[in-house]
Design a protein around this motif. Structure first.
Motif, short mmCIF file in Angstrom:
data_model
loop_
_atom_site.label_atom_id
_atom_site.label_comp_id
_atom_site.label_asym_id
_atom_site.label_seq_id
_atom_site.Cartn_x
_atom_site.Cartn_y
_atom_site.Cartn_z
N LEU A 32 0.83 -1.21 0.00
CA LEU A 32 0.00 0.00 0.00
C LEU A 32 0.86 1.25 0.00
O LEU A 32 0.56 2.22 -0.72
CB LEU A 32 -0.94 -0.02 1.21
N VAL A 36 0.75 4.11 -2.92
CA VAL A 36 0.44 5.49 -2.55
C VAL A 36 1.57 6.42 -2.97
O VAL A 36 1.33 7.52 -3.48
CB VAL A 36 0.15 5.58 -1.04
N PHE A 56 0.09 11.88 0.62
CA PHE A 56 -0.55 10.58 0.50
C PHE A 56 0.03 9.55 1.47
O PHE A 56 -0.69 8.68 1.96
CB PHE A 56 -0.41 10.04 -0.93
N LEU A 60 0.14 6.81 6.67
CA LEU A 60 0.67 5.46 6.85
C LEU A 60 1.99 5.49 7.61
O LEU A 60 2.23 4.66 8.50
CB LEU A 60 0.88 4.76 5.51
N SER A 82 -6.68 2.56 7.48
CA SER A 82 -6.71 1.84 6.21
C SER A 82 -8.07 1.92 5.53
O SER A 82 -8.16 1.79 4.31
CB SER A 82 -6.29 0.38 6.41
N TYR A 85 -8.00 4.55 2.95
CA TYR A 85 -7.37 4.14 1.69
C TYR A 85 -8.29 3.23 0.87
O TYR A 85 -8.20 3.22 -0.35
CB TYR A 85 -6.02 3.47 1.97
N GLN A 88 -10.52 5.71 -0.82
CA GLN A 88 -9.75 6.37 -1.86
C GLN A 88 -9.57 5.45 -3.06
O GLN A 88 -9.65 5.89 -4.21
CB GLN A 88 -8.40 6.78 -1.29
N GLY A 89 -9.33 4.17 -2.81
CA GLY A 89 -9.20 3.20 -3.89
C GLY A 89 -10.49 3.05 -4.67
O GLY A 89 -10.48 2.88 -5.89
N GLU A 105 -5.20 -0.88 -4.83
CA GLU A 105 -5.19 -0.13 -3.58
C GLU A 105 -6.28 -0.65 -2.63
O GLU A 105 -6.05 -0.77 -1.42
CB GLU A 105 -5.41 1.35 -3.84
N ALA A 109 -5.30 -2.26 0.95
CA ALA A 109 -5.85 -1.62 2.14
C ALA A 109 -6.77 -2.57 2.91
O ALA A 109 -6.78 -2.57 4.14
CB ALA A 109 -6.60 -0.35 1.76
#
Length: 129
Positions: A32, A36, A56, A60, A82, A85, A88-89, A105, A109
């Motif tokens: 990940l 990112v 980004f 993390l 997570s 993310y 976002q994915g 992603e 995640a």
């Protein structure tokens, strides 16, 4: 669900489950983070700047001490981060021409989410006072 987790712990042992979930966390964290960071480099275009990469990757990277220190509470919080993310994915997967990157992603995640929660559950526990 609780009974299923107790049966799983009884069958495989707490130590083995802790090691397996830790491996899942480490692998999915690295994948990940790589995805990112790659996206951060692609956002900036022709100019060279670390700002998009840090924007980004910073959420993390803040959990790196918890992962290295094997702290279950930090892993539980990492599971919540997570989820951002994953969302976002989903947004990237819905964009034109970005389905594969978004799906990767989401998968990384989701694996981080499951592994982090598993480590928070089966990881080393403090002795009761």
């Amino acid at each position: 669900m609780r009974q299923w987790l107790l049966d799983l712990e009884r069958r495989h042992g707490r130590q083995a489950l802790s090691e397996k979930t830790r491996r899942v966390v480490l692998v999915s964290f690295v994948v990940l983070l790589g995805l990112v960071m790659l996206r951060g480099f692609q956002v900036q275009g022709d100019e060279y700047s670390w700002r998009p990469v840090l924007a980004f990757a910073l959420p993390l990277l803040l959990f790196l001490p918890s992962i290295i220190g094997k702290r279950p509470r930090g892993h539980a919080w990492l599971a919540f981060v997570s989820l951002l993310y994953i969302a976002q994915g989903v947004m990237f997967a819905a964009a034109t021409g970005q389905f594969l990157r978004g799906a990767l992603e989401i998968a990384a995640a989701a694996a981080l989410f499951v592994g982090s929660l598993g480590y928070a559950r089966f990881g080393p526990q403090k002795a009761p006072r």
